[in-house]
Design a protein around this motif. Structure first.
Motif, mmCIF file in Angstrom:
data_model
loop_
_atom_site.group_PDB
_atom_site.id
_atom_site.type_symbol
_atom_site.label_atom_id
_atom_site.label_comp_id
_atom_site.label_asym_id
_atom_site.label_seq_id
_atom_site.Cartn_x
_atom_site.Cartn_y
_atom_site.Cartn_z
ATOM 1 N N VAL A 119 45.422 34.084 28.578
ATOM 2 C CA VAL A 119 45.799 34.082 30.008
ATOM 3 C C VAL A 119 44.691 34.719 30.832
ATOM 4 C CG1 VAL A 119 48.343 34.139 29.962
ATOM 5 C CG2 VAL A 119 47.058 36.256 29.614
ATOM 6 N N GLY A 120 44.737 34.473 32.125
ATOM 7 C CA GLY A 120 43.835 35.137 33.050
ATOM 8 C C GLY A 120 44.236 36.611 33.155
ATOM 9 N N GLU A 121 43.274 37.414 33.622
ATOM 10 C CA GLU A 121 43.468 38.870 33.752
ATOM 11 C C GLU A 121 44.794 39.224 34.443
ATOM 12 O OE1 GLU A 121 40.689 41.103 32.863
ATOM 13 O OE2 GLU A 121 42.282 42.604 33.076
ATOM 14 N N ASP A 122 45.146 38.450 35.500
ATOM 15 C CA ASP A 122 46.325 38.782 36.305
ATOM 16 C C ASP A 122 47.653 38.565 35.557
ATOM 17 O OD1 ASP A 122 46.017 36.044 36.256
ATOM 18 O OD2 ASP A 122 46.585 35.746 38.349
ATOM 19 N N GLN A 123 47.592 37.901 34.403
ATOM 20 C CA GLN A 123 48.832 37.678 33.648
ATOM 21 C C GLN A 123 48.994 38.658 32.492
ATOM 22 O OE1 GLN A 123 51.313 35.428 34.339
ATOM 23 N NE2 GLN A 123 50.191 35.143 36.243
ATOM 24 N N LYS A 156 37.288 36.990 36.592
ATOM 25 C CA LYS A 156 37.695 36.738 37.970
ATOM 26 C C LYS A 156 36.694 35.809 38.653
ATOM 27 C CE LYS A 156 40.522 40.080 40.066
ATOM 28 N NZ LYS A 156 40.621 41.424 40.599
ATOM 29 N N VAL A 157 37.131 34.616 38.959
ATOM 30 C CA VAL A 157 36.251 33.676 39.648
ATOM 31 C C VAL A 157 36.400 33.918 41.156
ATOM 32 C CG1 VAL A 157 35.861 31.221 40.112
ATOM 33 C CG2 VAL A 157 36.465 31.975 37.798
ATOM 34 N N PRO A 158 35.270 34.177 41.846
ATOM 35 C CA PRO A 158 35.382 34.430 43.283
ATOM 36 C C PRO A 158 35.618 33.141 44.066
ATOM 37 C CG PRO A 158 33.082 34.535 42.608
ATOM 38 C CD PRO A 158 33.886 34.291 41.352
ATOM 39 N N LYS A 203 39.056 36.966 45.408
ATOM 40 C CA LYS A 203 39.485 36.205 44.227
ATOM 41 C C LYS A 203 39.864 34.773 44.632
ATOM 42 C CE LYS A 203 43.044 35.855 40.775
ATOM 43 N NZ LYS A 203 44.366 35.405 40.777
ATOM 44 N N MET A 204 39.364 33.793 43.894
ATOM 45 C CA MET A 204 39.739 32.414 44.225
ATOM 46 C C MET A 204 41.227 32.215 43.930
ATOM 47 S SD MET A 204 38.207 28.704 42.996
ATOM 48 C CE MET A 204 36.638 28.872 43.780
ATOM 49 N N SER A 205 41.951 31.726 44.931
ATOM 50 C CA SER A 205 43.377 31.492 44.745
ATOM 51 C C SER A 205 43.834 30.439 45.748
ATOM 52 C CB SER A 205 44.152 32.786 44.988
ATOM 53 O OG SER A 205 45.535 32.502 45.061
ATOM 54 N N LYS A 206 44.764 29.587 45.299
ATOM 55 C CA LYS A 206 45.199 28.553 46.245
ATOM 56 C C LYS A 206 45.904 29.171 47.440
ATOM 57 C CE LYS A 206 48.798 27.032 43.134
ATOM 58 N NZ LYS A 206 48.272 27.992 42.189
ATOM 59 N N SER A 207 46.479 30.370 47.239
ATOM 60 C CA SER A 207 47.180 30.966 48.375
ATOM 61 C C SER A 207 46.232 31.614 49.394
ATOM 62 C CB SER A 207 48.233 31.961 47.894
ATOM 63 O OG SER A 207 47.994 32.387 46.597
ATOM 64 N N PHE A 210 44.579 22.092 40.145
ATOM 65 C CA PHE A 210 43.817 23.192 39.567
ATOM 66 C C PHE A 210 42.483 23.410 40.281
ATOM 67 C CE2 PHE A 210 46.179 21.763 35.589
ATOM 68 C CZ PHE A 210 47.175 22.693 35.782
ATOM 69 N N HIS A 211 42.128 24.697 40.425
ATOM 70 C CA HIS A 211 40.835 25.020 41.041
ATOM 71 C C HIS A 211 39.909 25.661 40.012
ATOM 72 C CE1 HIS A 211 42.252 29.160 41.239
ATOM 73 N NE2 HIS A 211 43.291 28.800 41.984
ATOM 74 N N TRP A 212 38.685 25.944 40.442
ATOM 75 C CA TRP A 212 37.687 26.479 39.506
ATOM 76 C C TRP A 212 38.177 27.762 38.835
ATOM 77 C CZ3 TRP A 212 32.562 26.090 42.890
ATOM 78 C CH2 TRP A 212 32.240 24.738 43.027
ATOM 79 N N GLY A 213 38.921 28.582 39.567
ATOM 80 C CA GLY A 213 39.437 29.833 39.002
ATOM 81 C C GLY A 213 40.391 29.556 37.845
ATOM 82 N N ASN A 214 41.266 28.564 38.040
ATOM 83 C CA ASN A 214 42.212 28.193 36.974
ATOM 84 C C ASN A 214 41.451 27.669 35.757
ATOM 85 O OD1 ASN A 214 44.241 26.654 39.511
ATOM 86 N ND2 ASN A 214 44.481 28.699 38.678
ATOM 87 N N TYR A 215 40.416 26.874 36.030
ATOM 88 C CA TYR A 215 39.678 26.289 34.909
ATOM 89 C C TYR A 215 38.924 27.377 34.127
ATOM 90 C CZ TYR A 215 36.518 23.755 31.969
ATOM 91 O OH TYR A 215 35.829 23.328 30.861
HETATM 92 P P1 ADP Z 1 46.554 30.905 42.049
HETATM 93 O O1 ADP Z 1 46.087 32.315 42.247
HETATM 94 O O2 ADP Z 1 45.613 29.930 42.668
HETATM 95 O O3 ADP Z 1 47.976 30.699 42.524
HETATM 96 P P2 ADP Z 1 47.720 30.879 39.450
HETATM 97 O O4 ADP Z 1 48.307 32.222 39.715
HETATM 98 O O5 ADP Z 1 48.617 29.687 39.394
HETATM 99 O O6 ADP Z 1 46.554 30.619 40.500
HETATM 100 O O7 ADP Z 1 46.888 30.994 38.100
HETATM 101 C C1 ADP Z 1 46.970 30.132 36.977
HETATM 102 C C2 ADP Z 1 46.065 30.672 35.895
HETATM 103 O O8 ADP Z 1 44.696 30.680 36.334
HETATM 104 C C3 ADP Z 1 46.385 32.115 35.512
HETATM 105 O O9 ADP Z 1 46.268 32.278 34.111
HETATM 106 C C4 ADP Z 1 45.343 32.924 36.228
HETATM 107 O O10 ADP Z 1 45.020 34.088 35.564
HETATM 108 C C5 ADP Z 1 44.154 31.984 36.276
HETATM 109 N N1 ADP Z 1 43.392 32.228 37.521
HETATM 110 C C6 ADP Z 1 43.798 31.946 38.769
HETATM 111 N N2 ADP Z 1 42.842 32.280 39.687
HETATM 112 C C7 ADP Z 1 41.818 32.796 38.978
HETATM 113 C C8 ADP Z 1 40.540 33.334 39.348
HETATM 114 N N3 ADP Z 1 40.127 33.385 40.600
HETATM 115 N N4 ADP Z 1 39.748 33.783 38.361
HETATM 116 C C9 ADP Z 1 40.149 33.724 37.061
HETATM 117 N N5 ADP Z 1 41.325 33.230 36.659
HETATM 118 C C10 ADP Z 1 42.170 32.773 37.593
#
Ligand code: ADP
Ligand code: TRP
Length: 323
Positions: A143-147, A182-184, A190-194, A13-18
């Protein structure tokens, strides 16, 4: 009132997930019966094709969630595949899910638009997610915004099933915290593992500091005032700082007379102390893997009880059971 959410074990897990997801789960837990949280290993199978990695990630996700404050006395934690009823419900839901609904979903659309071939698992991913939610009569889904779109799809699927057969499902609502939506990442996207721009919650501290020092900034000279608005270093700092610390940083930005390096060093210290207690708990937990497995087994038992009840109700309503 049931709160339910899932998180994929696709990496640490990264800061965005947390801040975007996990913290909300933890804030909302208020009883084993009301809060259900699970590790979505069946969803992760759409991207991970390595047996050991998936198994390790699943266990690590459980340890990380517990270390971050998920409390088995106030929430039920389980692994998605430990409740096989979810796959049966997923099939039942697929029979009334319009193709068009799934064709509009981001994950599938994005892959298609890049010219990549998608598996049926990725295409039907939102149906499994709907089954996750509906199997436990969930009311609220943090859930996060993207879900958010996936929760909307779940509502549509449940609504159309109810229309065809009668009141089978509780219609859930998404719960999204706006201010940390959205955590940068280190680069401002956007912070993302990908995207390779993330900082893991339990990252080695030396590496964490190195990453923080690499956060991109503009090239304003030390003496000139800087703009906190939309600045991702400022946003990241704000995640860990108190209101007073944020105000004081805002004033320093507007006054100028500092280099970004100073702020990055302060951010590294703040982040380290923010997660220090969780890091300590994690150290303790990994010494007792059997305790973690027991928490997951107990969680699966509790979840299975509710799952069996809902699945039986649904099968009766649609005529699969009760000849
Ligand atoms: P990633 O983008 O790193 O693959 P996931 O898609 O697995 O992360 O996201 C897992 C959860 O964390 C989801 O509910 C998602 O909304 C949240 N999340 C992921 N990245 C961020 C971010 N940068 N800011 C806010 N929430 C995030
Ligand atoms: N798709 C979610 C994610 O990637 C994880 C998930 C699976 C989920 N099933 C769920 C979240 C049900 C909430 C409810 O983050």
């Amino acid at each position: 009132m049931r709160i339910l959410s899932g998180i994929q074990p696709t990496g640490r897990f990264h800061w965005g997930n947390y801040f975007g997801a996990i913290r909300q789960y933890i804030d909302l837990q208020n009883g084993q019966d009301s809060a259900f949280y699970f590790i979505a290993n069946l969803h992760a199978l759409t991207t991970i094709r390595d047996r050991e990695l998936l198994a390790r990630n699943t266990f690590d996700a459980a340890v990380d969630l517990l270390a971050l404050g998920l409390d088995p006395d106030r929430a039920t934690l389980f692994v998605q595949s430990d409740v096989p009823e979810v796959s049966e419900l997923c099939w039942i839901l697929m029979t009334t899910t319009p193709m068009g609904l799934l064709e509009r979903c981001h994950a599938y659309k994005d892959k298609k638009s890049k010219g990549l071939t998608a598996d049926a698992g990725l295409f039907t991913y939102p149906v499994l997610m709907a089954a996750d939610i509906l199997l436990y009569d969930s009311n609220l889904v943090p859930v996060g915004e993207d879900q958010k779109q996936h929760v909307e799809v779940c509502r549509d699927i449940a609504g159309s099933f109810n229309n065809s057969f009668g009141e089978a499902f509780v219609i859930p609502e998404a719960y999204i915290v706006k201010d940390t939506a959205k955590v940068p990442g280190l680069d401002g996207g956007k912070m993302s593992k990908s995207y390779g721009n993330s900082v893991e919650v339990f990252e080695d501290l030396k590496l964490q500091k190195k990453k923080i020092m690499s956060i991109t900034t503009d090239s304003r000279p030390i003496e000139s005032p800087k703009d906190p608005e939309g600045d991702h270093l400022f946003q990241l700092y704000s995640l860990f700082a108190s209101t007073e610390q944020i105000q004081s940083l805002e004033e320093r930005y507007k006054r100028g007379g500092f280099g970004y390096g100073e702020i990055k060093k302060e951010l590294a210290i703040l982040a380290e102390s923010f997660f220090a207690a969780a890091r300590q708990r994690r150290e303790e937990l990994i010494k007792k893997p059997e305790d973690v497995k027991k928490i997951l087994n107990d969680g699966a038992k509790k979840a299975s009880k509710k799952a069996a009840e809902v699945l039986t109700r649904v099968k009766k309503i649609c005529g699969v059971e009760g000849r």
